[in-house]
Scaffold this active site. Structure first.
Site, PDB file in Angstrom:
ATOM      1  N   THR A  61       0.880  -1.182   0.000  1.00 19.10           N
ATOM      2  CA  THR A  61       0.000   0.000   0.000  1.00 19.10           C
ATOM      3  C   THR A  61       0.909   1.221   0.000  1.00 19.10           C
ATOM      4  O   THR A  61       1.068   1.879   1.024  1.00 19.10           O
ATOM      5  CB  THR A  61      -0.916   0.025   1.241  1.00 19.10           C
ATOM      6  N   THR A  96      -1.092  -2.759   5.453  1.00 21.06           N
ATOM      7  CA  THR A  96      -1.443  -1.588   6.266  1.00 21.06           C
ATOM      8  C   THR A  96      -2.339  -0.696   5.429  1.00 21.06           C
ATOM      9  O   THR A  96      -1.897  -0.113   4.442  1.00 21.06           O
ATOM     10  CB  THR A  96      -0.172  -0.829   6.683  1.00 21.06           C
ATOM     11  N   PHE A 122       3.293  -6.820  12.592  1.00 16.41           N
ATOM     12  CA  PHE A 122       4.193  -5.860  13.239  1.00 16.41           C
ATOM     13  C   PHE A 122       5.653  -6.269  13.055  1.00 16.41           C
ATOM     14  O   PHE A 122       6.510  -5.959  13.871  1.00 16.41           O
ATOM     15  CB  PHE A 122       3.844  -5.742  14.725  1.00 16.41           C
ATOM     16  N   LEU A 123       5.925  -7.019  11.978  1.00 15.59           N
ATOM     17  CA  LEU A 123       7.275  -7.530  11.750  1.00 15.59           C
ATOM     18  C   LEU A 123       8.240  -6.392  11.458  1.00 15.59           C
ATOM     19  O   LEU A 123       7.892  -5.424  10.793  1.00 15.59           O
ATOM     20  CB  LEU A 123       7.298  -8.461  10.532  1.00 15.59           C
ATOM     21  N   ARG A 124       9.465  -6.567  11.956  1.00 17.52           N
ATOM     22  CA  ARG A 124      10.541  -5.644  11.580  1.00 17.52           C
ATOM     23  C   ARG A 124      11.396  -6.319  10.524  1.00 17.52           C
ATOM     24  O   ARG A 124      11.706  -7.512  10.659  1.00 17.52           O
ATOM     25  CB  ARG A 124      11.444  -5.343  12.785  1.00 17.52           C
ATOM     26  N   CYS A 230       7.962   1.440   5.901  1.00 23.17           N
ATOM     27  CA  CYS A 230       6.729   1.631   6.683  1.00 23.17           C
ATOM     28  C   CYS A 230       6.586   3.018   7.311  1.00 23.17           C
ATOM     29  O   CYS A 230       5.589   3.699   7.073  1.00 23.17           O
ATOM     30  CB  CYS A 230       6.656   0.576   7.785  1.00 23.17           C
TER      31      CYS A 230
HETATM   32  C1  UDX Z   1       8.775  -0.979  11.439  1.00 21.78           C
HETATM   33  C2  UDX Z   1       8.114  -1.424  12.760  1.00 21.78           C
HETATM   34  O1  UDX Z   1       9.128  -1.545  13.780  1.00 21.78           O
HETATM   35  C3  UDX Z   1       7.389  -2.743  12.575  1.00 21.78           C
HETATM   36  O2  UDX Z   1       6.705  -3.092  13.778  1.00 21.78           O
HETATM   37  C4  UDX Z   1       6.369  -2.586  11.433  1.00 21.78           C
HETATM   38  O3  UDX Z   1       5.741  -3.819  11.183  1.00 21.78           O
HETATM   39  C5  UDX Z   1       7.070  -2.099  10.165  1.00 21.78           C
HETATM   40  O4  UDX Z   1       7.780  -0.893  10.423  1.00 21.78           O
HETATM   41  P1  UDX Z   1      10.973  -1.650  10.076  1.00 21.78           P
HETATM   42  O5  UDX Z   1      10.505  -0.742   8.980  1.00 21.78           O
HETATM   43  O6  UDX Z   1      11.540  -2.968   9.729  1.00 21.78           O
HETATM   44  O7  UDX Z   1       9.777  -1.941  11.103  1.00 21.78           O
HETATM   45  O8  UDX Z   1      12.103  -0.827  10.847  1.00 21.78           O
HETATM   46  P2  UDX Z   1      12.418  -0.420  12.366  1.00 21.78           P
HETATM   47  O9  UDX Z   1      13.372  -1.371  12.963  1.00 21.78           O
HETATM   48  O10 UDX Z   1      11.195  -0.136  13.130  1.00 21.78           O
HETATM   49  O11 UDX Z   1      13.198   0.962  12.112  1.00 21.78           O
HETATM   50  C6  UDX Z   1      12.580   2.027  11.401  1.00 21.78           C
HETATM   51  C7  UDX Z   1      13.552   3.173  11.230  1.00 21.78           C
HETATM   52  O12 UDX Z   1      13.828   3.795  12.474  1.00 21.78           O
HETATM   53  C8  UDX Z   1      14.916   2.744  10.657  1.00 21.78           C
HETATM   54  O13 UDX Z   1      15.359   3.716   9.744  1.00 21.78           O
HETATM   55  C9  UDX Z   1      15.794   2.690  11.888  1.00 21.78           C
HETATM   56  O14 UDX Z   1      17.163   2.853  11.620  1.00 21.78           O
HETATM   57  C10 UDX Z   1      15.233   3.852  12.710  1.00 21.78           C
HETATM   58  N1  UDX Z   1      15.480   3.719  14.156  1.00 21.78           N
HETATM   59  C11 UDX Z   1      14.880   2.740  14.863  1.00 21.78           C
HETATM   60  C12 UDX Z   1      16.315   4.639  14.771  1.00 21.78           C
HETATM   61  O15 UDX Z   1      16.871   5.550  14.138  1.00 21.78           O
HETATM   62  N2  UDX Z   1      16.489   4.542  16.135  1.00 21.78           N
HETATM   63  C13 UDX Z   1      15.907   3.566  16.886  1.00 21.78           C
HETATM   64  O16 UDX Z   1      16.108   3.559  18.108  1.00 21.78           O
HETATM   65  C14 UDX Z   1      15.088   2.638  16.226  1.00 21.78           C
END
Ligand code: UDX
Length: 397
Positions: A61, A96, A122-124, A230
């Site tokens: 999406t 989403t 909610f997967l990362r 996301c």
């Molecule tokens: C996220 C959500 O965590 C997950 O639950 C959802 O399903 C999809 O979106 P993801 O996109 O894999 O997952 O990345 P995430 O690990 O959450 O990090 C997102 C961004 O935030 C990244 O650019 C990461 O580097 C940044 N980040 C994260 C920080 O800069 N500091 C942090 O402490 C945590």
């Protein structure tokens, strides 16, 4: 489990046990499923759903031009499978989607006997398999209890708390979760900026704050800003959903604005350490993916920073352990050292662990100016300074 996709080459590769993305544990899981005959891949949507009691919709999406989520993929997929679904089967929406989309999917299916349920994931990325096998909650948004019970039956193996609610609430849980996490990161990035202004150390601040269980220390790592597939699209979509519903979500707008500022702040640090200008100079960039342990470049903060460095006249030499193809505007190198050849500043954009253990004397010899902007606070400042580098992290004294 039968998986279907419109991308023929992707399906062919998966059917042969080749996973087209970097995701820990996924190749093993796919090969195990194929070998046991419990998993198969096809491009024939009708064939995939014709015997399915449950059909999961996991289509993208993306963000539309106006910030709203683009529903065209999900509508097309629902329209295509609708006529082929078994009587009284259930369509489970994992994508989403804007609040109220269950109704949109119902209409596109054109099947009054089929129930549509929201079951956000909610997967990362990078730990998706682990997160899938060890969920911290299961959210099921259904219009009636019997449908919710049937879907809940799929998750009997997990002891995670089950939140059974209506579809709109389930969809809101997903957006609110991502928006809150993005808020935490923007908050710590703003605190890091404040730390720099007052001479405090953000690492100690986070340690002190995070010990309070009401705050928690997760998701408080300062960095170059948040990105990925996301957060950027979901925060923009939530602002839009709220606006369309008559609520001005100014807090979330601020969170997004702080994130934009962060890309700029990192670029400004690089200009400063390069001696006040990057015009005609080379900047080295270590790490291009939006975070470590993935090969995903979508909305990568590193690329945002690179674009701002280019605007200031820099040529960028980049290295990333997962990057094979070239990217417009980046001179992609095969190893981290050659990326530093002739560079006036090195920017660490992604927190790949291997960057910690490199030979910084060698890095220094290759650069024309020994300077590092560590946008992930990954390296040891004392080691770098001892090796003669000017070093700046995020929110450090
Ligand atoms: C996220 C959500 O965590 C997950 O639950 C959802 O399903 C999809 O979106 P993801 O996109 O894999 O997952 O990345 P995430 O690990 O959450 O990090 C997102 C961004 O935030 C990244 O650019 C990461 O580097 C940044 N980040 C994260 C920080 O800069 N500091 C942090 O402490 C945590």
């Amino acid at each position: 489990m039968v998986c279907t996709d419109v991308d023929v080459s992707r399906v062919e590769r998966l059917a042969g046990g080749q996973v087209p993305i970097v995701e820990e544990g996924l190749p093993e899981l796919v090969r195990e499923g194929l070998a046991s005959g419990r998993l198969s891949f096809t491009t024939d949507n009708a064939d995939a759903v014709v015997h399915a009691e449950f059909t999961f919709l996991c289509v993208p999406t993306p963000q539309g031009g106006d910030g709203r989520a683009d529903m065209s993929f999900i509508q097309a997929a629902a329209g295509e499978i609708g006529p082929h679904l078994p009587f009284e089967s259930i369509v489970v929406n994992k994508s989403t989607v804007p609040v109220g989309s269950t109704k949109v999917v119902e209409r596109a299916l054109g099947r009054p006997d089929v129930s549509v349920v929201s079951n956000p994931e909610f997967l990362r990325e990078g730990s998706a398999v682990h997160d899938f096998l060890n969920p911290d909650r299961i959210v099921i948004g259904a219009d009636d209890e019997s449908t919710a019970i049937r879907v809940a039956g799929l998750f009997l193996r997990t002891s995670a708390p089950l939140v059974v609610t209506d579809p709109s609430t389930a969809e809101t849980i997903k957006y609110a979760s991502n928006a809150f996490l993005a808020t935490k990161v923007s908050f710590v990035n703003a605190v890091a900026a404040m730390c720099e202004a007052v001479g405090a150390d953000v690492r100690q601040v986070v340690l002190g704050m995070g010990s309070d269980p009401r705050i928690g220390s997760d998701f408080l790592r300062p960095g170059p800003g948040w990105g990925g597939s996301c957060f950027p699209k979901d925060t923009a979509a939530l602002v839009r959903i709220a606006e369309d519903a008559g609520y001005d979500f100014s807090l979330l707008k601020g969170v997004i604005a702080v994130n934009e500022e962060q890309y700029q702040r990192v670029a400004q640090k690089a200009v400063k350490l390069a001696g006040g200008s990057l015009q005609g100079k080379t900047a080295a960039l270590w790490g291009v993916t939006f975070k470590a342990r993935t090969d995903d470049l979508r909305s990568s903060p590193s690329l945002e920073v690179a674009a701002r460095l280019r605007e200031r006249g820099a040529k960028i030499q980049a290295y990333d352990p997962t990057l094979r193809a070239s990217i417009p505007g980046l001179d992609v190198r095969d190893d981290p050292y050659t990326a530093c050849d002739g560079a006036s500043v090195l920017v660490v954009g992604t927190e790949w662990d291997e960057f910690r253990w490199l030979d910084f004397d060698k890095v220094g010899e290759l650069m024309v100016n020994k300077a590092v902007v560590d946008a992930r606070n990954l390296l040891e400042p004392a080691t770098l300074r001892r090796a003669g580098f000017a070093y700046e992290g995020i929110g450090l004294v």
